[in-house]
Design a protein around this motif. Structure first.
Motif, PDB file in Angstrom:
ATOM      1  N   VAL A   1     -79.277 -56.986 120.405  1.00 16.23           N
ATOM      2  CA  VAL A   1     -79.833 -57.938 119.446  1.00 16.23           C
ATOM      3  C   VAL A   1     -81.166 -58.412 119.982  1.00 16.23           C
ATOM      4  CG1 VAL A   1     -79.518 -60.171 118.320  1.00 16.23           C
ATOM      5  CG2 VAL A   1     -77.564 -58.627 118.628  1.00 16.23           C
ATOM      6  N   PRO A   2     -82.250 -58.329 119.203  1.00 14.66           N
ATOM      7  CA  PRO A   2     -83.544 -58.809 119.665  1.00 14.66           C
ATOM      8  C   PRO A   2     -83.487 -60.287 120.038  1.00 14.66           C
ATOM      9  CG  PRO A   2     -83.829 -57.469 117.692  1.00 14.66           C
ATOM     10  CD  PRO A   2     -82.368 -57.674 117.851  1.00 14.66           C
ATOM     11  N   GLY A   3     -84.111 -60.604 121.165  1.00 12.48           N
ATOM     12  CA  GLY A   3     -84.209 -61.991 121.607  1.00 12.48           C
ATOM     13  C   GLY A   3     -82.959 -62.530 122.267  1.00 12.48           C
ATOM     14  N   ALA A   4     -81.864 -61.726 122.397  1.00 21.12           N
ATOM     15  CA  ALA A   4     -80.603 -62.215 122.950  1.00 21.12           C
ATOM     16  C   ALA A   4     -80.576 -62.014 124.460  1.00 21.12           C
ATOM     17  CB  ALA A   4     -79.436 -61.495 122.307  1.00 21.12           C
ATOM     18  N   ALA A   5     -79.793 -62.900 125.174  1.00 19.07           N
ATOM     19  CA  ALA A   5     -79.615 -62.795 126.621  1.00 19.07           C
ATOM     20  C   ALA A   5     -78.327 -62.033 126.884  1.00 19.07           C
ATOM     21  CB  ALA A   5     -79.566 -64.176 127.255  1.00 19.07           C
TER      22      ALA A   5
ATOM     23  N   LEU B   1    -102.517 -75.126 103.725  1.00 22.02           N
ATOM     24  CA  LEU B   1    -102.239 -73.735 103.391  1.00 22.02           C
ATOM     25  C   LEU B   1    -100.792 -73.441 103.752  1.00 22.02           C
ATOM     26  CD1 LEU B   1    -105.435 -71.798 104.545  1.00 22.02           C
ATOM     27  CD2 LEU B   1    -104.649 -72.115 102.192  1.00 22.02           C
ATOM     28  N   ASN B   2    -100.156 -72.601 102.986  1.00 23.91           N
ATOM     29  CA  ASN B   2     -98.771 -72.208 103.241  1.00 23.91           C
ATOM     30  C   ASN B   2     -98.773 -70.859 103.949  1.00 23.91           C
ATOM     31  OD1 ASN B   2     -96.147 -72.840 103.196  1.00 23.91           O
ATOM     32  ND2 ASN B   2     -95.737 -72.147 101.112  1.00 23.91           N
ATOM     33  N   VAL B   3     -98.055 -70.782 105.115  1.00 22.01           N
ATOM     34  CA  VAL B   3     -97.953 -69.548 105.880  1.00 22.01           C
ATOM     35  C   VAL B   3     -96.564 -68.973 105.657  1.00 22.01           C
ATOM     36  CG1 VAL B   3     -98.183 -68.456 108.129  1.00 22.01           C
ATOM     37  CG2 VAL B   3     -99.449 -70.555 107.623  1.00 22.01           C
ATOM     38  N   THR B   4     -96.415 -67.704 105.329  1.00 23.43           N
ATOM     39  CA  THR B   4     -95.116 -67.022 105.204  1.00 23.43           C
ATOM     40  C   THR B   4     -95.171 -65.737 105.995  1.00 23.43           C
ATOM     41  OG1 THR B   4     -95.744 -65.819 103.215  1.00 23.43           O
ATOM     42  CG2 THR B   4     -94.793 -68.004 102.898  1.00 23.43           C
ATOM     43  N   TRP B   5     -93.948 -65.296 106.473  1.00 21.17           N
ATOM     44  CA  TRP B   5     -93.846 -64.029 107.181  1.00 21.17           C
ATOM     45  C   TRP B   5     -92.428 -63.501 107.032  1.00 21.17           C
ATOM     46  CZ3 TRP B   5     -94.181 -68.787 109.402  1.00 21.17           C
ATOM     47  CH2 TRP B   5     -93.097 -69.205 110.195  1.00 21.17           C
ATOM     48  N   LYS B   6     -92.155 -62.329 107.510  1.00 15.21           N
ATOM     49  CA  LYS B   6     -90.831 -61.722 107.473  1.00 15.21           C
ATOM     50  C   LYS B   6     -90.495 -61.184 108.849  1.00 15.21           C
ATOM     51  CE  LYS B   6     -90.887 -60.460 102.556  1.00 15.21           C
ATOM     52  NZ  LYS B   6     -90.787 -59.337 101.580  1.00 15.21           N
ATOM     53  N   MET B   7     -89.132 -61.084 109.107  1.00 16.46           N
ATOM     54  CA  MET B   7     -88.644 -60.513 110.368  1.00 16.46           C
ATOM     55  C   MET B   7     -88.080 -59.146 110.034  1.00 16.46           C
ATOM     56  SD  MET B   7     -89.436 -62.753 112.564  1.00 16.46           S
ATOM     57  CE  MET B   7     -88.557 -62.362 114.064  1.00 16.46           C
ATOM     58  N   PRO B   8     -88.369 -58.142 110.882  1.00 13.64           N
ATOM     59  CA  PRO B   8     -87.995 -56.762 110.533  1.00 13.64           C
ATOM     60  C   PRO B   8     -86.498 -56.476 110.598  1.00 13.64           C
ATOM     61  CG  PRO B   8     -88.948 -56.850 112.717  1.00 13.64           C
ATOM     62  CD  PRO B   8     -89.139 -58.221 112.143  1.00 13.64           C
ATOM     63  N   SER B   9     -85.686 -57.371 111.218  1.00 12.77           N
ATOM     64  CA  SER B   9     -84.231 -57.133 111.285  1.00 12.77           C
ATOM     65  C   SER B   9     -83.514 -58.409 110.861  1.00 12.77           C
ATOM     66  CB  SER B   9     -83.797 -56.734 112.712  1.00 12.77           C
ATOM     67  OG  SER B   9     -84.078 -57.773 113.612  1.00 12.77           O
ATOM     68  N   SER B  10     -82.260 -58.189 110.452  1.00 13.32           N
ATOM     69  CA  SER B  10     -81.502 -59.351 109.958  1.00 13.32           C
ATOM     70  C   SER B  10     -80.833 -60.126 111.091  1.00 13.32           C
ATOM     71  CB  SER B  10     -80.445 -58.893 108.952  1.00 13.32           C
ATOM     72  OG  SER B  10     -79.542 -57.989 109.577  1.00 13.32           O
ATOM     73  N   THR B  11     -80.665 -59.468 112.296  1.00 12.26           N
ATOM     74  CA  THR B  11     -79.996 -60.135 113.405  1.00 12.26           C
ATOM     75  C   THR B  11     -80.973 -60.210 114.557  1.00 12.26           C
ATOM     76  OG1 THR B  11     -77.867 -59.247 112.726  1.00 12.26           O
ATOM     77  CG2 THR B  11     -78.031 -60.074 114.972  1.00 12.26           C
ATOM     78  N   PHE B  12     -81.228 -61.376 115.027  1.00 10.70           N
ATOM     79  CA  PHE B  12     -82.147 -61.584 116.143  1.00 10.70           C
ATOM     80  C   PHE B  12     -81.934 -62.993 116.665  1.00 10.70           C
ATOM     81  CE2 PHE B  12     -84.146 -62.471 112.096  1.00 10.70           C
ATOM     82  CZ  PHE B  12     -84.604 -63.773 112.247  1.00 10.70           C
TER      83      PHE B  12
ATOM     84  N   PRO C   1     -87.903 -60.815 121.137  1.00  8.27           N
ATOM     85  CA  PRO C   1     -87.672 -61.019 119.706  1.00  8.27           C
ATOM     86  C   PRO C   1     -88.457 -59.967 118.896  1.00  8.27           C
ATOM     87  CG  PRO C   1     -88.312 -63.060 120.791  1.00  8.27           C
ATOM     88  CD  PRO C   1     -88.603 -61.970 121.758  1.00  8.27           C
ATOM     89  N   PRO C   2     -88.103 -59.721 117.661  1.00  7.89           N
ATOM     90  CA  PRO C   2     -88.862 -58.778 116.830  1.00  7.89           C
ATOM     91  C   PRO C   2     -90.204 -59.385 116.401  1.00  7.89           C
ATOM     92  CG  PRO C   2     -87.126 -59.795 115.562  1.00  7.89           C
ATOM     93  CD  PRO C   2     -86.951 -60.266 116.969  1.00  7.89           C
ATOM     94  N   THR C   3     -91.200 -58.500 116.136  1.00  7.64           N
ATOM     95  CA  THR C   3     -92.539 -58.974 115.733  1.00  7.64           C
ATOM     96  C   THR C   3     -92.517 -59.350 114.271  1.00  7.64           C
ATOM     97  OG1 THR C   3     -93.546 -57.519 117.360  1.00  7.64           O
ATOM     98  CG2 THR C   3     -94.966 -58.351 115.588  1.00  7.64           C
ATOM     99  N   PRO C   4     -92.967 -60.568 113.935  1.00  8.67           N
ATOM    100  CA  PRO C   4     -93.005 -60.958 112.530  1.00  8.67           C
ATOM    101  C   PRO C   4     -93.938 -60.027 111.738  1.00  8.67           C
ATOM    102  CG  PRO C   4     -93.203 -62.878 113.943  1.00  8.67           C
ATOM    103  CD  PRO C   4     -93.358 -61.695 114.838  1.00  8.67           C
ATOM    104  N   THR C   5     -93.640 -59.797 110.511  1.00  5.69           N
ATOM    105  CA  THR C   5     -94.439 -58.931 109.624  1.00  5.69           C
ATOM    106  C   THR C   5     -94.722 -59.681 108.347  1.00  5.69           C
ATOM    107  OG1 THR C   5     -92.481 -57.957 108.611  1.00  5.69           O
ATOM    108  CG2 THR C   5     -93.324 -56.882 110.593  1.00  5.69           C
ATOM    109  N   ASN C   6     -95.616 -59.036 107.534  1.00  8.44           N
ATOM    110  CA  ASN C   6     -95.936 -59.600 106.217  1.00  8.44           C
ATOM    111  C   ASN C   6     -96.406 -61.039 106.320  1.00  8.44           C
ATOM    112  OD1 ASN C   6     -93.472 -57.567 105.786  1.00  8.44           O
ATOM    113  ND2 ASN C   6     -94.828 -57.453 103.981  1.00  8.44           N
TER     114      ASN C   6
ATOM    115  N   GLN D   1     -96.129 -65.210 116.132  1.00 10.98           N
ATOM    116  CA  GLN D   1     -95.418 -64.582 117.263  1.00 10.98           C
ATOM    117  C   GLN D   1     -94.056 -65.280 117.429  1.00 10.98           C
ATOM    118  OE1 GLN D   1     -97.052 -65.239 121.221  1.00 10.98           O
ATOM    119  NE2 GLN D   1     -96.472 -63.149 121.824  1.00 10.98           N
ATOM    120  N   ALA D   2     -92.964 -64.463 117.486  1.00  9.64           N
ATOM    121  CA  ALA D   2     -91.611 -65.021 117.672  1.00  9.64           C
ATOM    122  C   ALA D   2     -91.349 -65.286 119.152  1.00  9.64           C
ATOM    123  CB  ALA D   2     -90.562 -64.077 117.121  1.00  9.64           C
TER     124      ALA D   2
END
Length: 1011
Positions: free
Chosen positions: A762-766, A813-824, A793-798, A868-869
């Motif tokens: 899992v990205p970002g997990a110990a 301004l409103n900032v939005t992004w997406k994470m490439p995986s559902s579990t992190f 952690p996974p790199t934010p996208t979009n 950056q996550a």
């Protein structure tokens, strides 16, 4: 008239004495004594001389001068009158009385005087009245003097008040009578008859009388209700009145032969009207009569009439002793008889007892013995054994004898010299007994056979020898003999010597394999006994081998032992044949043996049985170098001597070592083995007859891995980690790797080397990791956990910048992004906002849902952004994702300018202050005119050529030029203004205002506007 003559004579004598003058006493004065005029005369005289020494009074019957009596009277000093009472006289007798005086001159006599005593009244004649002498008495008396006026008759019971009655004297009547009525029967009364006269003292006479008692009635003879009825009868009667005086009763019993027995029964005041006759003749008929007798104190007794005769009653016969008991004497029942009895029923007046005894066969007398009445037993001695005797016990009464008879036989003498031996035939259930004939009369014998203290059977014999049959085989017996005479048993003899029957011969001998347990060294011998009851202490069992060798031993039986025996310690896989011989007990007598049984069938023993349920397992102490060995005993076998444990290398069966344990041990730990190797373990049951083994294999577990190192992988840092470790000792085929998040492992993999890339994390997990060595499929102990490591952690996208859909758009301004995986695992996001003049960084909590509103920006600037996550920093330091790609550029709206409008007649003068932020220019819009674009430096503008007195809508907004060429405008606020009418303004006003308006507008322009 004799009284008057006497007085005249007395007076004449007195005159004579006085005339003479002689100093002599004058004639005495005589009078009747008041005490008793019938026997006493009172003499009175007077002193005439003072020198009198004494007086002498003399008296004698007038018809007998020789019967002279005298009495000297000594005068008292100064006395003048004297008297003397003469007593003891005869009633109705005339007496001369003379008084003499004695002085110094001598004795001188007076003239004699005569006086007659009263005659006694004749005592009343007391006779019974003809009608009822019990309550009435007739009193008769005779008149003595005719001078009596009346007779007073009184009667009374001594101490009580008299009753009286007067009877008038009748001239010429000499006899009188009176009937007293209402008297108490049998009572004593005093009766007094008193003369009363007006001219002379009267006399009285006292008499005693007694009434007759009442005649008894209802006389009855009865037998006593208890006690002796043979010499006693009870007499009862009734008295017709309730008040009477009776001192005794004369009771007469008459026999039928006209003989009578009379006696007096002395009654008391409370004596019942009954009496118990004793000492009568048994079996005799009696009739009774009763007569009441009054008391006799002071008055002769009186008798009632004799009662009518009673009924006839017969006395009972004499009673013999009761409960006669003959028994054996405890001293010697062969020559002595114990005699006991009880006294005759309800009888206490037995004088004694006579005991007589006879030969019962011919009643010939032998002897007798007398005992007193308080003795109730006697022992007859010197009799002959075994004979019958008659014993007569008689109760001795004064009236005769009463006997009771019974018979008893003396017991025969004891038999002696008993000899008990085995019979010649049927030795299993017969014994032979003989003895010496005893003294006395014997008709037969009773024989008892004993087992221990209880006899089991008995028989009879008419001779001194017998065969005892029906005995228990193998049992020890003693016997006794009891002589019998006319059915009477003598004393039982002493016990004979002990003897024992033979046990029965075993039959149906069979050899069988045991149903459970060891069948390789054991065979079951079974047999049957021909009888259900027998005594056997042991069995001699012989097992013969096919090679004609034999094994003999004794099976010690008990009373409840089954007829079978388990033979042990035989040779496995060997054929046997068995025979059985029964042996009796030997307590008190030598043992006896049965015949040897017929041979059994042949039977083979089974092979030896190995241990069961062999279990090899890891040792809890160290499964890498030790194997735990456990087993169960051979099935149904209890006679294993021990166990031998041997172990080998499984791949080549080369022997390593062995160890022996006792039969009670069921486990062993094999040590000093190599980790990860396969071993063969052989556990052998050790028997006396050999060994029987069972084998299994087990592999030791590989050793633990050490020095685990977990780091980030060189590539794919978001879902991979790199693990390395040191190879353990022993044989290892591969490794099992487990990855843990906290305490739970999330995935596992295998490796054949000491390094591996762990993927799919899992990205970002110990994580921590463990390694387990595997050898031939056997897992070693899991290693200790490695150091912790964390994926990136996974790199934010979009990443995208957007204007807010509502609210302030000039500073936000409103900032939005997406994470490439559902579990992190992300703790925060680092947002960097960049414009041409500034760069700002924002740390955003992971809970912002991948969007963030940036505030306090500069209006009119164009911005880009990166995201950056950042992972958590618990357990191990945080990790960072790659920085995202830069977002789109986004220009935010400039601020709306604040403006003022100066009103003129045909123009509008608009002024403003430059707003905060970035501005590229302004756009002024006047309704009806084309928009006017002004540069960013402009601060005012005048719109001319307008109509006066006309309304115009005015709006002013700033703008910036976006990178894509789009014009970004601020908000605009349109207001309506009216141009002025010049005519309405005064000229002076216009002129005057020409200089004032600009100044006012300048002031207004400086006032902040609210938009």
């Amino acid at each position: 008239m004799r009284i008057y003559a006497t007085v005249v004579c007395m007076l004449a004598c007195l005159c004579i004495n006085c005339a003479t003058g002689v100093n002599v006493p004058g004639p005495p004065t005589l009078s009747h004594s008041v005490t008793d005029p019938t026997t006493m005369i009172k003499v009175d005289w007077v002193r005439r001389n003072n020198v009198v020494e004494l007086y002498q009074v003399s008296w004698w019957p007038s018809d007998d001068s020789t019967n002279l009596n005298s009495k000297n009277i000594y005068p008292t000093s100064g006395g003048v009158s004297f008297n003397y009472v003469i007593d003891g006289l005869t009633p109705g007798q005339s007496y001369y009385v003379q008084v003499a005086v004695k002085t110094s001159a001598g004795l001188r006599f007076s003239v004699k005087v005569m006086l007659q005593t009263f005659s006694v009244i004749a005592p009343p004649t007391l006779t019974s009245s003809v009608s009822d002498p019990t309550t009435m008495k007739r009193v008769d008396w005779q008149k003595q003097l005719d001078i009596v006026d009346v007779y007073v008759m009184s009667w009374w019971v001594n101490g009580q008040t008299p009753q009286s009655y007067e009877v008038t004297n009748i001239k010429g009547q000499t006899s009188y009578s009176y009937i007293i009525e209402g008297l108490t029967p049998g009572e004593s009364y005093l009766v007094k008859v008193e003369e009363r006269s007006s001219i002379a003292s009267g006399l009285s006479v006292l008499a005693k009388l007694r009434t007759n008692p009442p005649t008894p009635t209802n006389v009855e003879l009865l037998q006593p209700t208890d006690g002796d009825k043979s010499t006693r009868l009870n007499v009862t009667w009734k008295m017709p009145s309730s008040t009477f005086h009776v001192a005794s009763y004369n009771i007469t019993l008459s026999l039928s032969a006209h003989q009578s027995i009379s006696f007096t029964f002395y009654a008391g005041g409370n004596t019942p009207t009954q009496y118990l006759f004793e000492n009568l003749t048994p079996m005799t008929n009696y009739v009774a009569i009763v007569q009441a007798v009054s008391p006799s104190e002071g008055v002769p007794e009186t008798l009632s009439q004799v009662s009518s005769p009673s009924n006839e009653r017969i006395t009972a016969p004499l009673l013999p002793p009761t409960n006669l008991r003959l028994s054996d004497s405890v001293s010697d029942p062969t020559t002595m008889i114990r005699v006991e009895w009880d006294k005759p029923q309800d009888i206490d007046d037995v004088d004694g007892y006579k005991i007589s005894w006879f030969h019962a066969t011919n009643e010939s007398f032998i002897s007798q013995h007398n005992v007193s009445d308080d003795v109730r037993s006697y022992t007859i001695t010197n009799l002959s054994p075994g004979y019958n005797y008659s014993v007569d016990v008689e109760a001795v009464y004064k009236a005769g004898l009463a006997s009771t008879i019974d018979t008893w036989r003396t017991t025969p003498s004891k038999a002696t010299n008993l000899s008990l031996v085995q019979a010649r035939h049927n030795k299993t259930n017969q014994l032979h007994l003989k003895w010496v004939e005893p003294d006395g009369k014997v008709d037969g014998y009773e024989v008892k056979a004993y087992q221990g203290t209880s006899y089991t059977l008995h028989s009879t014999s008419t001779t001194t020898t017998t065969i005892i049959i029906g005995l228990v085989p193998g049992a020890a017996y003693t016997a006794t003999v009891t002589a019998i005479s006319d059915g009477v048993h003598g004393a039982e003899s002493a016990r004979s010597n002990p003897a024992r029957t033979d046990p029965p011969t075993p039959t149906n001998v069979e050899l069988l394999q045991p149903t459970d347990g060891d069948k390789s060294t054991r065979l079951n011998v079974t047999w049957k006994m021909p009888s259900s009851t027998f005594h056997v202490a042991s069995y001699n069992i012989t097992l013969s081998l096919s090679a004609h060798r034999s094994i003999s031993f004794t099976f010690n039986a008990s009373e409840n032992s089954p007829t079978q025996y388990l033979v042990e310690n035989l040779t496995p896989m060997t054929s046997y044949v068995a025979t059985v011989q029964a042996v009796s007990p030997s307590e008190g007598t030598p043992e006896t043996q049965s015949e040897v049984s017929s041979p059994s069938n042949e039977k083979n023993t089974a092979p030896l049985l190995p241990p069961t349920n062999l279990r090899l397992s890891d040792s809890v102490s160290d499964p890498t170098t030790m194997i735990r060995v456990e087993w169960d005993k051979p099935q149904d076998i209890d006679d294993v001597d021990g166990y031998k444990i041997s172990w080998f290398y499984a791949f080549n069966e080369s022997f390593i070592s062995q160890h022996n344990v006792s039969d009670g041990v069921r486990s062993y730990n094999i040590t000093d083995l190599s980790p990860g190797y396969n071993y063969s373990v052989d556990v052998e049951a050790v028997y006396k007859a050999g060994l029987a083994s069972t084998i299994d294999t087990w592999r030791t577990t590989p050793s633990k891995e050490t020095n685990l190192s977990l780091i980030q992988a060189i590539n794919h840092k978001t879902n991979q980690l790199h693990l390395t470790w040191v190879e353990p000792e022993g044989k290892v085929d591969e490794y099992e790797v487990k990855v843990y998040q906290g305490t739970s492992y999330t995935l596992q993999s295998t490796s054949t080397t000491t390094t591996t890339i762990i993927i799919g994390l899992v990205p970002g997990a110990a994580y921590t990791a463990t390694v387990t060595a595997i050898s031939d499929g056997v897992h070693g102990a899991e290693s200790d956990k490695s150091n912790p490591a964390r994926t990136d952690p996974p790199t934010p996208t979009n990443v995208e910048l957007l204007q807010p859909t509502d609210g302030d758009k000039s500073t936000r301004l409103n900032v939005t992004w997406k994470m490439p995986s559902s579990t992190f695992h992300v703790a925060t996001y680092k947002i960097v906002l960049t414009s041409r003049i500034e760069s700002n960084t924002y740390d955003v909590n992971e809970s912002s849902f991948q969007s963030y509103l940036v505030e306090n920006l500069t209006p009119g600037l164009t911005y880009t952004i990166t995201v950056q996550a950042v992972s958590s920093s618990d357990v191990i330091f945080e990790t960072f994702s790659n920085i995202s790609l830069k977002s789109n550029a986004k220009t935010i709206n400039p601020f709306q300018p604040s403006y003022n409008v100066s009103l003129l007649s045909n123009s509008l003068h608009i002024t403003w202050i430059k707003p905060k932020g970035n501005i590229d220019g302004y756009i002024l819009e006047v309704f009806g005119l084309k928009p006017i674009k002004l540069n960013s430096n402009a601060t005012s503008y005048k719109v001319e050529g307008l109509y006066s007195s006309t309304e115009y809508s005015v709006g002013l907004y700033s703008f910036v030029n976006a990178l894509d060429g789009e014009l970004i405008k601020s908000d605009a606020s349109f207001k309506t203004y009216s141009t002025l009418d010049p005519e309405s303004l005064p000229t002076s006003f216009s002129n005057e205002l020409s200089g004032v308006i600009p100044a006012i507008l300048g002031v207004i322009e400086k006032v902040p506007h609210c938009h």
